[in-house]
Enzyme design. Structure first.
Site, PDB file in Angstrom:
ATOM      1  N   SER A  72      -6.056   1.591  13.367  1.00 37.64           N
ATOM      2  CA  SER A  72      -6.803   2.851  13.357  1.00 37.64           C
ATOM      3  C   SER A  72      -7.522   3.111  14.674  1.00 37.64           C
ATOM      4  CB  SER A  72      -7.836   2.819  12.239  1.00 37.64           C
ATOM      5  OG  SER A  72      -8.732   3.898  12.380  1.00 37.64           O
ATOM      6  N   TYR A  98     -15.263  -0.364   8.309  1.00 39.36           N
ATOM      7  CA  TYR A  98     -13.816  -0.093   8.322  1.00 39.36           C
ATOM      8  C   TYR A  98     -13.245  -0.337   9.728  1.00 39.36           C
ATOM      9  CZ  TYR A  98      -9.505   2.731   8.459  1.00 39.36           C
ATOM     10  OH  TYR A  98      -8.212   3.169   8.652  1.00 39.36           O
ATOM     11  N   GLU A 133     -10.278   4.183  14.814  1.00 41.04           N
ATOM     12  CA  GLU A 133     -11.686   3.828  14.596  1.00 41.04           C
ATOM     13  C   GLU A 133     -12.068   2.572  15.397  1.00 41.04           C
ATOM     14  OE1 GLU A 133     -14.307   5.079  12.309  1.00 41.04           O
ATOM     15  OE2 GLU A 133     -13.164   6.915  12.584  1.00 41.04           O
ATOM     16  N   GLY A 144       0.841  -1.206   0.000  1.00 40.21           N
ATOM     17  CA  GLY A 144       0.000   0.000   0.000  1.00 40.21           C
ATOM     18  C   GLY A 144       0.864   1.239   0.000  1.00 40.21           C
ATOM     19  N   LYS A 184     -10.407  -3.081  10.879  1.00 39.52           N
ATOM     20  CA  LYS A 184      -9.148  -2.729  11.564  1.00 39.52           C
ATOM     21  C   LYS A 184      -9.045  -3.425  12.928  1.00 39.52           C
ATOM     22  CE  LYS A 184      -6.939   0.104   8.745  1.00 39.52           C
ATOM     23  NZ  LYS A 184      -5.600  -0.150   8.217  1.00 39.52           N
ATOM     24  N   ARG A 211      -3.285  14.025   1.023  1.00 42.21           N
ATOM     25  CA  ARG A 211      -4.642  13.519   1.218  1.00 42.21           C
ATOM     26  C   ARG A 211      -5.499  13.895   0.016  1.00 42.21           C
ATOM     27  NH1 ARG A 211      -6.509  10.142   5.342  1.00 42.21           N
ATOM     28  NH2 ARG A 211      -6.763  11.228   7.312  1.00 42.21           N
TER      29      ARG A 211
HETATM   30  P1  NDP Z   1      -4.370   5.930   1.523  1.00 43.34           P
HETATM   31  O1  NDP Z   1      -5.809   5.665   1.224  1.00 43.34           O
HETATM   32  O2  NDP Z   1      -3.753   7.192   1.063  1.00 43.34           O
HETATM   33  O3  NDP Z   1      -3.504   4.722   0.920  1.00 43.34           O
HETATM   34  C1  NDP Z   1      -3.953   3.397   1.043  1.00 43.34           C
HETATM   35  C2  NDP Z   1      -3.103   2.442   0.254  1.00 43.34           C
HETATM   36  O4  NDP Z   1      -3.788   1.183   0.230  1.00 43.34           O
HETATM   37  C3  NDP Z   1      -2.846   2.860  -1.175  1.00 43.34           C
HETATM   38  O5  NDP Z   1      -1.474   2.707  -1.444  1.00 43.34           O
HETATM   39  C4  NDP Z   1      -3.664   1.882  -2.023  1.00 43.34           C
HETATM   40  O6  NDP Z   1      -2.861   1.417  -3.102  1.00 43.34           O
HETATM   41  C5  NDP Z   1      -3.907   0.696  -1.107  1.00 43.34           C
HETATM   42  N1  NDP Z   1      -5.266   0.173  -1.299  1.00 43.34           N
HETATM   43  C6  NDP Z   1      -6.425   0.858  -1.381  1.00 43.34           C
HETATM   44  N2  NDP Z   1      -7.467   0.017  -1.568  1.00 43.34           N
HETATM   45  C7  NDP Z   1      -6.925  -1.221  -1.628  1.00 43.34           C
HETATM   46  C8  NDP Z   1      -7.471  -2.510  -1.842  1.00 43.34           C
HETATM   47  N3  NDP Z   1      -8.783  -2.704  -2.035  1.00 43.34           N
HETATM   48  N4  NDP Z   1      -6.642  -3.575  -1.836  1.00 43.34           N
HETATM   49  C9  NDP Z   1      -5.318  -3.399  -1.652  1.00 43.34           C
HETATM   50  N5  NDP Z   1      -4.728  -2.194  -1.489  1.00 43.34           N
HETATM   51  C10 NDP Z   1      -5.539  -1.128  -1.458  1.00 43.34           C
HETATM   52  O7  NDP Z   1      -4.193   5.746   3.104  1.00 43.34           O
HETATM   53  P2  NDP Z   1      -3.157   6.479   4.085  1.00 43.34           P
HETATM   54  O8  NDP Z   1      -1.834   6.518   3.454  1.00 43.34           O
HETATM   55  O9  NDP Z   1      -3.793   7.701   4.592  1.00 43.34           O
HETATM   56  O10 NDP Z   1      -3.148   5.442   5.307  1.00 43.34           O
HETATM   57  C11 NDP Z   1      -2.239   4.363   5.357  1.00 43.34           C
HETATM   58  C12 NDP Z   1      -2.801   3.299   6.292  1.00 43.34           C
HETATM   59  O11 NDP Z   1      -3.017   3.876   7.573  1.00 43.34           O
HETATM   60  C13 NDP Z   1      -4.151   2.737   5.858  1.00 43.34           C
HETATM   61  O12 NDP Z   1      -4.171   1.378   6.204  1.00 43.34           O
HETATM   62  C14 NDP Z   1      -5.161   3.497   6.706  1.00 43.34           C
HETATM   63  O13 NDP Z   1      -6.331   2.727   6.912  1.00 43.34           O
HETATM   64  C15 NDP Z   1      -4.377   3.685   7.989  1.00 43.34           C
HETATM   65  N6  NDP Z   1      -4.754   4.853   8.752  1.00 43.34           N
HETATM   66  C16 NDP Z   1      -4.591   6.105   8.217  1.00 43.34           C
HETATM   67  C17 NDP Z   1      -4.902   7.220   8.959  1.00 43.34           C
HETATM   68  C18 NDP Z   1      -4.767   8.597   8.409  1.00 43.34           C
HETATM   69  O14 NDP Z   1      -5.205   9.550   9.081  1.00 43.34           O
HETATM   70  N7  NDP Z   1      -4.157   8.790   7.248  1.00 43.34           N
HETATM   71  C19 NDP Z   1      -5.364   7.091  10.362  1.00 43.34           C
HETATM   72  C20 NDP Z   1      -5.548   5.728  10.778  1.00 43.34           C
HETATM   73  C21 NDP Z   1      -5.213   4.667  10.014  1.00 43.34           C
HETATM   74  P3  NDP Z   1      -3.306   1.317  -4.628  1.00 43.34           P
HETATM   75  O15 NDP Z   1      -4.680   1.937  -4.755  1.00 43.34           O
HETATM   76  O16 NDP Z   1      -2.247   2.066  -5.361  1.00 43.34           O
HETATM   77  O17 NDP Z   1      -3.269  -0.127  -4.870  1.00 43.34           O
HETATM   78  P1  GDR Z   2     -12.082   9.790   9.064  1.00 45.77           P
HETATM   79  O1  GDR Z   2     -11.640  11.011   8.148  1.00 45.77           O
HETATM   80  O2  GDR Z   2     -13.401   9.251   8.708  1.00 45.77           O
HETATM   81  O3  GDR Z   2     -11.905  10.228  10.485  1.00 45.77           O
HETATM   82  O4  GDR Z   2     -11.022   8.678   8.669  1.00 45.77           O
HETATM   83  P2  GDR Z   2     -12.512  12.051   7.339  1.00 45.77           P
HETATM   84  O5  GDR Z   2     -11.598  13.178   7.029  1.00 45.77           O
HETATM   85  O6  GDR Z   2     -13.238  11.422   6.209  1.00 45.77           O
HETATM   86  O7  GDR Z   2     -13.621  12.507   8.403  1.00 45.77           O
HETATM   87  C1  GDR Z   2     -13.295  13.206   9.602  1.00 45.77           C
HETATM   88  C2  GDR Z   2     -14.570  13.650  10.282  1.00 45.77           C
HETATM   89  O8  GDR Z   2     -15.176  14.707   9.526  1.00 45.77           O
HETATM   90  C3  GDR Z   2     -16.573  14.435   9.397  1.00 45.77           C
HETATM   91  N1  GDR Z   2     -17.101  15.122   8.217  1.00 45.77           N
HETATM   92  C4  GDR Z   2     -16.798  14.857   6.937  1.00 45.77           C
HETATM   93  N2  GDR Z   2     -15.952  13.957   6.399  1.00 45.77           N
HETATM   94  C5  GDR Z   2     -15.804  13.946   5.031  1.00 45.77           C
HETATM   95  N3  GDR Z   2     -14.955  13.083   4.479  1.00 45.77           N
HETATM   96  N4  GDR Z   2     -16.499  14.801   4.229  1.00 45.77           N
HETATM   97  C6  GDR Z   2     -17.393  15.727   4.739  1.00 45.77           C
HETATM   98  O9  GDR Z   2     -18.011  16.476   4.010  1.00 45.77           O
HETATM   99  C7  GDR Z   2     -17.538  15.761   6.161  1.00 45.77           C
HETATM  100  N5  GDR Z   2     -18.282  16.525   7.003  1.00 45.77           N
HETATM  101  C8  GDR Z   2     -18.016  16.129   8.235  1.00 45.77           C
HETATM  102  C9  GDR Z   2     -16.637  12.927   9.306  1.00 45.77           C
HETATM  103  O10 GDR Z   2     -17.951  12.473   9.547  1.00 45.77           O
HETATM  104  C10 GDR Z   2     -15.622  12.548  10.383  1.00 45.77           C
HETATM  105  O11 GDR Z   2     -16.220  12.607  11.641  1.00 45.77           O
HETATM  106  C11 GDR Z   2      -9.630   8.956   8.594  1.00 45.77           C
HETATM  107  C12 GDR Z   2      -9.033   7.955   7.607  1.00 45.77           C
HETATM  108  O12 GDR Z   2      -7.688   8.286   7.368  1.00 45.77           O
HETATM  109  C13 GDR Z   2      -9.116   6.549   8.172  1.00 45.77           C
HETATM  110  O13 GDR Z   2      -8.381   5.659   7.312  1.00 45.77           O
HETATM  111  C14 GDR Z   2      -8.497   6.535   9.563  1.00 45.77           C
HETATM  112  O14 GDR Z   2      -8.549   5.257  10.132  1.00 45.77           O
HETATM  113  C15 GDR Z   2      -9.190   7.550  10.476  1.00 45.77           C
HETATM  114  O15 GDR Z   2      -9.047   8.833   9.870  1.00 45.77           O
HETATM  115  C16 GDR Z   2      -8.580   7.597  11.855  1.00 45.77           C
END
Ligand code: NDP
Ligand code: GDR
Length: 323
Positions: free
Chosen positions: A130, A153, A132, A10, A157, A188
């Site tokens: 996460s 989700y 979550e 990923g 996790k 993002r």
């Molecule tokens: P992204 O969504 O930016 O990246 C996710 C990666 O997973 C991509 O490289 C994508 O690769 C791969 N991926 C997506 N869908 C699939 C699938 N169906 N099967 C296999 N691979 C897949 O996530 P982040 O970089 O933000 O996060 C990294 C990890 O950390 C994730 O596991 C996320 O759940 C976790 N996380 C992130 C948080 C955050 O705030 N960013 C907070 C908590 C947890 P490609 O599409 O190129 O194959």
């Molecule tokens: P989250 O991130 O669901 O916490 O997951 P997101 O930015 O989508 O939402 C954060 C909070 O904002 C509220 N919200 C909205 N969210 C989106 N996307 N769009 C809207 O218009 C909007 N309005 C309000 C959401 O309901 C939520 O409460 C991220 C991801 O990176 C996950 O992979 C990771 O595990 C968690 O953070 C921790």
């Protein structure tokens, strides 16, 4: 001695790109998977291009839900350490597509763990968990906080977290989970609320009548800076204590306040533009989510330093410069 090798499952996402850059700076060889790669060694990934490292990572196409492909890749690459960041990572999409969410998180985690068990893999393996899994947190979540996920989700996790703990305990595999709270960067996409707000607010600077529809503005999150979090991933993975860790700032910000800071930075009044629309409300919304950063500070001397105002400033600055 040759370079150390890190394998990132990923790799194309936000964290994969930032982690790749950090590892390359430390002279690691980085091999990463993405489904976007059609043939081996083709590098055309947006986030890595933005960071100027698209030619420096060896990308591999691998169907991570296919056990044999994962086994072949680990065998071929023979990495010193593994990071599993792969996931369908959008909480809101997980309600619409629970199957893909489950297989991208649970099947992939299990495949990696099973390959490592079968081959007696001796390196370190980090899994991206996460916040979550906790659901709502009335107090800062520490590692003992009860788990009550509210989305497919979150449940996926939770299962991944349990599998990692099980394989560590049963088979002595050096695997750990970093339980990650929200962390942001310019990488993002607009599926996530921080980038959506900033992109839309910038449109408001050009068009005074522009309206921005968001969901529940009363939610509170513990937002951190992704560049710092990927440093924590490495400390957690390389630590000999093999302990799951919570990666967070410990600070809560209400979404409405986030919106207000963004609009203030752009000399706009958010109330003229932003509406709360039921279309974006979630069924299983987590209203309040924050973590306790004390364990990771004590164990690994890691702490988040970039506060919410700086995060917002950096995100806006990047967006303006890229326009
Ligand atoms: P992204 O969504 O930016 O990246 C996710 C990666 O997973 C991509 O490289 C994508 O690769 C791969 N991926 C997506 N869908 C699939 C699938 N169906 N099967 C296999 N691979 C897949 O996530 P982040 O970089 O933000 O996060 C990294 C990890 O950390 C994730 O596991 C996320 O759940 C976790 N996380 C992130 C948080 C955050 O705030 N960013 C907070 C908590 C947890 P490609 O599409 O190129 O194959
Ligand atoms: P989250 O991130 O669901 O916490 O997951 P997101 O930015 O989508 O939402 C954060 C909070 O904002 C509220 N919200 C909205 N969210 C989106 N996307 N769009 C809207 O218009 C909007 N309005 C309000 C959401 O309901 C939520 O409460 C991220 C991801 O990176 C996950 O992979 C990771 O595990 C968690 O953070 C921790």
């Amino acid at each position: 001695m040759g370079k150390k090798i890190s394998l990132i499952f990923g790799c194309s996402g936000q964290d994969g790109a930032l982690l790749s850059r950090s590892l390359l700076k430390q002279n690691y060889e980085v091999v990463g998977t993405s489904r976007a790669i059609k043939t081996n060694e083709v590098t055309c990934l947006r986030n890595h291009s933005l960071l100027g490292i698209d030619k420096d990572v060896r990308f591999k196409n691998c169907h991570l839900t296919n056990f044999k492909e994962v086994a072949n890749l680990i065998d071929k690459v023979n990495p010193d350490e593994i990071y599993n960041l792969a996931a369908q990572s959008s909480v809101s999409k997980s309600y619409k597509n629970p199957q893909e969410t489950f297989s991208s998180i649970i099947d992939v985690t299990l495949n990696i763990l099973e390959v490592c068990r079968e081959t007696n893999y001796d390196g370190n393996i980090f899994f991206a968990g996460s916040s979550e899994i906790f659901g709502n947190t009335e107090t800062k979540a520490n590692i003992k906080h009860k788990h009550r996920p509210l989305s497919p989700y979150g449940i996926a996790k939770e299962t991944s977290f349990n599998l990692v703990e099980l394989y560590r305990n049963l088979y002595n595999i050096k695997c750990v989970t970093g339980i990650l709270f929200n962390h942001e960067s310019p990488l993002r996409n607009k599926n996530f609320v921080t980038q959506k707000i900033i992109s839309e607010a910038l449109l408001c600077t050009n068009k005074k009548s522009h309206k921005v529809s968001l969901g529940n503005l009363n939610v509170q999150r513990d937002w951190g800076w992704a560049e710092e979090y990927i440093e924590a991933f490495q400390l957690i993975n390389r630590s000999t204590s093999k302990k799951d860790q919570i990666v967070c700032t410990g600070k809560l910000t209400k979404l409405e306040r986030f919106v207000e800071i963004v609009f203030d930075e752009l000399n706009l009044n958010w109330k003229d533009h932003v509406t709360s629309d039921s279309e974006f409300f979630r069924k299983g919304e987590i209203i309040k989510s924050f973590g306790d950063p004390s364990q990771i500070k004590n164990d690994l001397n890691w702490e988040a330093k970039v506060n919410i105002n700086s995060i917002i400033k950096k995100l806006i600055e990047f967006k303006i410069n890229s326009l």
